[in-house]
Structure formats: structure tokens, C-alpha cells
Design a protein around this motif. Structure first.
Motif, PDB file in Angstrom:
ATOM      1  N   ASP A 255       0.950  -1.156  -0.054  1.00 39.03           N
ATOM      2  CA  ASP A 255       0.097   0.049  -0.141  1.00 39.03           C
ATOM      3  C   ASP A 255       0.793   1.365  -0.058  1.00 39.03           C
ATOM      4  N   ALA A 256       0.890   1.846  -1.197  1.00 35.96           N
ATOM      5  CA  ALA A 256       1.941   3.236  -1.323  1.00 35.96           C
ATOM      6  C   ALA A 256       1.107   4.216  -0.505  1.00 35.96           C
ATOM      7  N   GLY A 257      -0.116   4.071  -0.116  1.00 38.94           N
ATOM      8  CA  GLY A 257      -0.589   5.453   0.472  1.00 38.94           C
ATOM      9  C   GLY A 257      -0.442   5.188   2.150  1.00 38.94           C
ATOM     10  N   HIS A 258      -0.022   4.226   2.554  1.00 39.87           N
ATOM     11  CA  HIS A 258       0.280   4.078   4.076  1.00 39.87           C
ATOM     12  C   HIS A 258       1.711   3.529   4.572  1.00 39.87           C
ATOM     13  N   SER A 259       2.052   4.366   5.475  1.00 38.93           N
ATOM     14  CA  SER A 259       3.284   4.003   6.418  1.00 38.93           C
ATOM     15  C   SER A 259       3.210   4.224   7.552  1.00 38.93           C
ATOM     16  N   LEU A 260       3.960   3.986   8.324  1.00 43.62           N
ATOM     17  CA  LEU A 260       4.107   4.223   9.780  1.00 43.62           C
ATOM     18  C   LEU A 260       5.513   5.043  10.098  1.00 43.62           C
ATOM     19  N   ASP A 261       5.394   6.121  10.621  1.00 41.67           N
ATOM     20  CA  ASP A 261       6.427   6.980  11.146  1.00 41.67           C
ATOM     21  C   ASP A 261       6.694   6.919  12.604  1.00 41.67           C
ATOM     22  N   VAL A 262       7.839   6.461  13.104  1.00 39.20           N
ATOM     23  CA  VAL A 262       8.022   6.293  14.339  1.00 39.20           C
ATOM     24  C   VAL A 262       9.150   7.334  14.610  1.00 39.20           C
ATOM     25  N   PRO A 263       9.186   8.297  15.468  1.00 40.37           N
ATOM     26  CA  PRO A 263      10.033   9.147  15.970  1.00 40.37           C
ATOM     27  C   PRO A 263      10.900   8.517  16.855  1.00 40.37           C
ATOM     28  N   LEU A 264      12.293   8.765  16.885  1.00 36.59           N
ATOM     29  CA  LEU A 264      13.106   8.144  17.676  1.00 36.59           C
ATOM     30  C   LEU A 264      13.991   9.265  18.345  1.00 36.59           C
ATOM     31  N   PHE A 265      14.360   8.887  19.941  1.00 37.59           N
ATOM     32  CA  PHE A 265      14.944   9.975  20.559  1.00 37.59           C
ATOM     33  C   PHE A 265      16.115   9.204  21.180  1.00 37.59           C
ATOM     34  N   TRP A 266      17.211   9.811  21.510  1.00 40.82           N
ATOM     35  CA  TRP A 266      18.307   9.283  22.235  1.00 40.82           C
ATOM     36  C   TRP A 266      18.598   9.902  23.556  1.00 40.82           C
ATOM     37  N   GLN A 267      18.417   9.225  24.555  1.00 42.81           N
ATOM     38  CA  GLN A 267      18.333   9.759  25.910  1.00 42.81           C
ATOM     39  C   GLN A 267      19.540   9.117  26.720  1.00 42.81           C
ATOM     40  N   GLN A 268      20.284   9.774  27.507  1.00 42.04           N
ATOM     41  CA  GLN A 268      21.397   9.159  28.086  1.00 42.04           C
ATOM     42  C   GLN A 268      21.581   9.806  29.289  1.00 42.04           C
ATOM     43  N   TRP A 269      22.427   9.304  30.416  1.00 45.39           N
ATOM     44  CA  TRP A 269      22.713   9.602  31.834  1.00 45.39           C
ATOM     45  C   TRP A 269      23.212  11.191  31.425  1.00 45.39           C
ATOM     46  N   ARG A 270      23.022  11.942  32.565  1.00 39.55           N
ATOM     47  CA  ARG A 270      23.440  13.369  32.446  1.00 39.55           C
ATOM     48  C   ARG A 270      24.576  13.366  33.274  1.00 39.55           C
ATOM     49  N   VAL A 271      25.751  12.686  32.853  1.00 40.99           N
ATOM     50  CA  VAL A 271      27.049  12.640  33.816  1.00 40.99           C
ATOM     51  C   VAL A 271      28.257  13.192  32.624  1.00 40.99           C
ATOM     52  N   ASP A 272      29.322  13.471  33.095  1.00 41.81           N
ATOM     53  CA  ASP A 272      30.622  13.677  32.389  1.00 41.81           C
ATOM     54  C   ASP A 272      31.303  12.368  32.228  1.00 41.81           C
ATOM     55  N   LEU A 273      30.988  11.421  31.177  1.00 41.48           N
ATOM     56  CA  LEU A 273      31.747  10.438  30.772  1.00 41.48           C
ATOM     57  C   LEU A 273      32.057  10.547  29.272  1.00 41.48           C
ATOM     58  N   PRO A 274      33.461  10.670  28.993  1.00 42.76           N
ATOM     59  CA  PRO A 274      33.688  10.996  27.860  1.00 42.76           C
ATOM     60  C   PRO A 274      33.495   9.772  26.755  1.00 42.76           C
ATOM     61  N   ALA A 275      33.590   8.372  27.141  1.00 44.87           N
ATOM     62  CA  ALA A 275      33.185   7.404  26.147  1.00 44.87           C
ATOM     63  C   ALA A 275      31.507   7.523  25.845  1.00 44.87           C
ATOM     64  N   LEU A 276      30.804   8.051  26.752  1.00 42.42           N
ATOM     65  CA  LEU A 276      29.355   8.029  26.461  1.00 42.42           C
ATOM     66  C   LEU A 276      29.306   9.166  25.808  1.00 42.42           C
ATOM     67  N   SER A 277      29.979  10.377  25.754  1.00 46.84           N
ATOM     68  CA  SER A 277      29.857  11.491  24.970  1.00 46.84           C
ATOM     69  C   SER A 277      30.189  11.151  23.401  1.00 46.84           C
ATOM     70  N   ARG A 278      31.019  10.368  23.193  1.00 44.13           N
ATOM     71  CA  ARG A 278      31.650   9.888  21.937  1.00 44.13           C
ATOM     72  C   ARG A 278      30.618   9.100  21.290  1.00 44.13           C
ATOM     73  N   VAL A 279      30.038   8.183  22.063  1.00 42.44           N
ATOM     74  CA  VAL A 279      28.635   7.443  21.418  1.00 42.44           C
ATOM     75  C   VAL A 279      27.581   8.106  21.073  1.00 42.44           C
ATOM     76  N   ALA A 280      27.339   9.139  21.913  1.00 45.56           N
ATOM     77  CA  ALA A 280      26.083  10.001  21.525  1.00 45.56           C
ATOM     78  C   ALA A 280      26.395  10.846  20.332  1.00 45.56           C
ATOM     79  N   GLU A 281      27.727  11.265  20.073  1.00 45.47           N
ATOM     80  CA  GLU A 281      28.190  12.105  18.973  1.00 45.47           C
ATOM     81  C   GLU A 281      27.923  11.070  17.764  1.00 45.47           C
ATOM     82  N   ALA A 282      28.456   9.926  17.731  1.00 45.69           N
ATOM     83  CA  ALA A 282      28.440   8.981  16.583  1.00 45.69           C
ATOM     84  C   ALA A 282      27.028   8.534  16.297  1.00 45.69           C
TER      85      ALA A 282
END
Length: 292
Positions: A255-282
Motif C-alpha cells: 500500500d503506497a498510501g500508508h506507512s508508519l512513522d516512528v520518531p526516535l530519541f536518544w536519551q543518556q545519563w546526564r553525567v560527564d563520561l567521555p566514552a558516553l559522549s563519543r557514543v552520543a556524537e556518533a
């Protein structure tokens, strides 16, 4: 509130290992000592933190402290790593909860360049992944929730679009008169697991409520795709997966007239962890290129 780090470690161990005896073995303590630490923590905060059972489970107040305990442990490990001290001097470990369709399409290529980080992935439906942030099981999550979990930041990633598709053989057998309410009521469909509502949502969008066709549960992204190609049932697939198969004729758009759109979000701990910041950026960079 002056929380004791040994008590917090005991709480983590009880939940991570499923009980007091296993936690005691991991911490090289007696079960009684672990129990006393948990009781002391419960007395201090005035709430039950652990439901005793098999396995032990964290309560809602316990989840708050469990997240704090895991964040504190991660920050301690990061500090030790930067100083080159002890067992934490090596690679950082980042725990992530990702929905299976994102994992199968854009997430792994995004994280592949981060070869100096060890990852622990958990697959979870995007509608349920935020829970892992609440109890501290994950440092970051791809989720459909735009409401930030307490102690976390949130950033929009984009929209994953899903298309209704089936193999040519399946279409000839089950939809000889086309995709309509009658044929859709009888044609088998593929469902990822019991949390997956995408197929049912698309049916309702196309034909209204009330349809309950037969279905197969196929709880692995690659196998789900293969089941659609082999004609087990029609499916709702991410356009990132479906596009090349629609181009080469392996799948047909129902059906070309119907699709589903699912918004996605990135959530992460609000802490200063360099590795987590690099993951978020990627991840945010890859999502900007891959998602609508």
C-alpha cells in the motif's frame, strides 16, 4: 543524605546477580553482610529497596538509588582509567539499549569506528527501552519517548519509516484480489514479539479496527526479514531494510498510501563520561544521515 558506597555496591550486586547469595559471592562477603548493608540503606531512605524473591527485583525507590549507584561506579571507573589505576585502566564499557530495527540498520555502522570502547547491547522495543535508563541498567537508549527520564538528557534523532511489504509469492497466494479488508483479515502477518504493535497499527490505519489475522512471531531482525522474503507473512519493515528488496523485486509494497512513522530519541545519563559522549556524537550524527 550521606549514602554509603559499600551499601550502594551491595544494592547493585543483589540486582545484577539476582539475589543475596550470589551477590555475596561476587562481593566476597557473607549473605548476612550483604543483607545488613541493604537493610541499612533501606533504613536510611525509609523505603523498601529490594523485593526479596528469585530473582530479587528493585522497587521504585530502589531504582532511583540503583541508577545513582551505577552512575557513581561508572564515574569512579572513568577516574581510575584516566589515572591508569587498577582494573579500570583499560577500555571503558558502555551499556546501551537499542531497538532491533535500529540495531539492524544504522546503529552498528555508526559505532564501528569506536574500537577503543567495549559495548554491552540490550535489544528492546523502542516503546519500552526508557525503563532501562530509569533503573540504571543502561547508560543510553534509543527510545520513542521524548520525555526525558529523570537524570537523563534527550535529543531527537529523526523518524524511522515503516512500509507494509510481502513477497511476490505471498501476494499471489493470499492477496489475489489486492490488499483490502477481506484479504488482510485472512493473510498471515509477521510480528516481532508480543510488544510489537506496528503491524496491528498499520492494519487499523488502512482498514479500521477489528482485524485479527493469523500471525507468526519472529523475534530477530534478520530472521524477520528472511521470513518476509520467504513468504511466511506480510510485514512492516523499516524503509532502510525494505528499499533494496523492493528495488530488486524480492518484496512488493502492499500500500503506497500508508506507512508508519516512528520518531526516535536518544536519551543518556546526564553525567560527564567521555566514552558516553563519543557514543552520543556518533549516534546522533548517523541518525541525521539515515533517518527522515
Amino acid at each position: 543524605m550521606d549514602l554509603n558506597s559499600e551499601q550502594l555496591r551491595a544494592l547493585c550486586a543483589v540486582i545484577d546477580h539476582g539475589g543475596f547469595d550470589a551477590a555475596a559471592a561476587a562481593l566476597h562477603l557473607t549473605p548476612s553482610a550483604v543483607s545488613q548493608r541493604i537493610k541499612g540503606l533501606e533504613k536510611q531512605v525509609g523505603a523498601v529497596l529490594v523485593r526479596r524473591g528469585k530473582p530479587a527485583a528493585v522497587t521504585e525507590p530502589g531504582a532511583v538509588l540503583l541508577r545513582l549507584a551505577r552512575q557513581s561506579a561508572a564515574l569512579e571507573a572513568d577516574a581510575a582509567r584516566r589515572l591508569g589505576l587498577g582494573e579500570h585502566a583499560g577500555r571503558p564499557r558502555v551499556q546501551l539499549v537499542i531497538n532491533a530495527d535500529s540495531m539492524a540498520t544504522w546503529v552498528l555502522p555508526a559505532l564501528a569506528p569506536l574500537q577503543d570502547i567495549s559495548f554491552e547491547f540490550t535489544l528492546e522495543d523502542q516503546d519500552y527501552s526508557a525503563q532501562s535508563l530509569r533503573d540504571g541498567t543502561a547508560m543510553g537508549a534509543v527510545t520513542s519517548s521524548s520525555a526525558a527520564v529523570q537524570g537523563c538528557s534527550v535529543e531527537a534523532l529523526g523518524t524511522m519509516r515503516y512500509l507494509p511489504v510481502a513477497s511476490p509469492d505471498f501476494t499471489r497466494r493470499w492477496l489475489p484480489d489486492g490488499w483490502n479488508r477481506t484479504s488482510a483479515a485472512a493473510a498471515p502477518m509477521l510480528v516481532f514479539n508480543r510488544k510489537d504493535s506496528l503491524q496491528q497499527r498499520l492494519l487499523s490505519d488502512c482498514f479500521g479496527p477489528g482485524l485479527a489475522p493469523p500471525h507468526h512471531f519472529v523475534p530477530a531482525s534478520w530472521d524477520f526479514l528472511q521470513a518476509a522474503r520467504l513468504g511466511f507473512g506480510w510485514a512492516v519493515l523499516p524503509d532502510l531494510q525494505a528499499a533494496p528488496l523492493l528495488t530488486d523485486g524480492s518484496l512488493i509494497l502492499l500500500d503506497a498510501g500508508h506507512s508508519l512513522d516512528v520518531p526516535l530519541f536518544w536519551q543518556q545519563w546526564r553525567v560527564d563520561l567521555p566514552a558516553l559522549s563519543r557514543v552520543a556524537e556518533a549516534l546522533t550524527g548517523a541518525a541525521a544521515r539515515a533517518l527522515a
